[in-house]
Motif scaffolding. Sequence first.
Motif, PDB file in Angstrom:
ATOM      1  N   MET A 129       0.812  -1.201   0.000  1.00 50.05           N
ATOM      2  CA  MET A 129       0.000   0.000   0.000  1.00 50.05           C
ATOM      3  C   MET A 129       0.856   1.266   0.000  1.00 50.05           C
ATOM      4  O   MET A 129       0.492   2.272  -0.617  1.00 50.05           O
ATOM      5  N   SER A 130       1.999   1.230   0.669  1.00 54.06           N
ATOM      6  CA  SER A 130       2.886   2.399   0.659  1.00 54.06           C
ATOM      7  C   SER A 130       3.452   2.648  -0.734  1.00 54.06           C
ATOM      8  O   SER A 130       3.534   3.793  -1.185  1.00 54.06           O
ATOM      9  N   ALA A 131       3.856   1.575  -1.415  1.00 54.99           N
ATOM     10  CA  ALA A 131       4.367   1.728  -2.775  1.00 54.99           C
ATOM     11  C   ALA A 131       3.284   2.282  -3.690  1.00 54.99           C
ATOM     12  O   ALA A 131       3.544   3.150  -4.537  1.00 54.99           O
ATOM     13  N   ALA A 132       2.048   1.788  -3.538  1.00 55.89           N
ATOM     14  CA  ALA A 132       0.946   2.277  -4.355  1.00 55.89           C
ATOM     15  C   ALA A 132       0.688   3.752  -4.085  1.00 55.89           C
ATOM     16  O   ALA A 132       0.419   4.529  -5.012  1.00 55.89           O
ATOM     17  N   ALA A 133       0.779   4.149  -2.822  1.00 53.22           N
ATOM     18  CA  ALA A 133       0.559   5.553  -2.478  1.00 53.22           C
ATOM     19  C   ALA A 133       1.632   6.449  -3.099  1.00 53.22           C
ATOM     20  O   ALA A 133       1.329   7.527  -3.615  1.00 53.22           O
TER      21      ALA A 133
END
Length: 268
Positions: free
Chosen positions: A1-5
Amino acid sequence: MSAAARAAHAIVDSPPHLILDEIAERLCATAGEPSPLGFHRSHPGEAVLAAARLSAAARSAYAERLLHASGIGQYVVLGAGLDTSAWRVSRSCKIWHVDLPGVLAWRSSLSNQAGIQERGVSVPVDLSSGDPVPELVRAGLRPDVPTFVSWLGVSMYLDAEAVRRTFASLSALAAGSELVFDHIVPASDRDDAGHDYARAVAAAVGARGEPWHCTPAVGQVAEWLDTAGWSPLESIGESDSVAAGFWDRTDWLRPMELVRFTHARLRS
């Protein structure tokens, strides 16, 4: 989720952007459906997603700015996950990624699927109980040369003792080493937006009440660092870490009092 953000920030938010992360976009494309990046594309105005984009982009931009300014040639990412900063640093910089064995294997698998040549050495360590420095030395890090350590998006999921123990273990690095660390502030120090985000995260993960384990006050972090031999150089709110004029915007990003960044240097 951090990479997607991080990837979504430059895709769905208006300029100016804090970071451009095309590598994260490629990694997310290999993660299957529903794509975590797809949530941001479909619901860019969702408050919890916008706050996640701000946090992920701001902390990466802050740490990378200080790394470049330091001129240090050894770079360690604690709790690496799908951190992609290795592709935005000097080619002469030596890099180590520290995380759980399963996470590092997953990272390697996604990189291979995306056709991305990994930069850096994987070092499996469980930060909740292990000491990363001996493993880093075995993986080629020179303990007599200053090291820049990025420890972002992790401390809130550990207990306070594990955070203090990691600060102490990192004091075995060479004097002049630098650390960038982020933490969630206690409930008493949050604004309404910070409280709203905490409640949203708790609901998303199915938890009751506080979704994080370690939420120290600024003074506590400074004391922990000082006790471990680190001199805090700066403690700054996430919303204040951005360049002047960043908040002159009309999209979904809003300042929030929830996360603080700390920059410290190891004493001799």
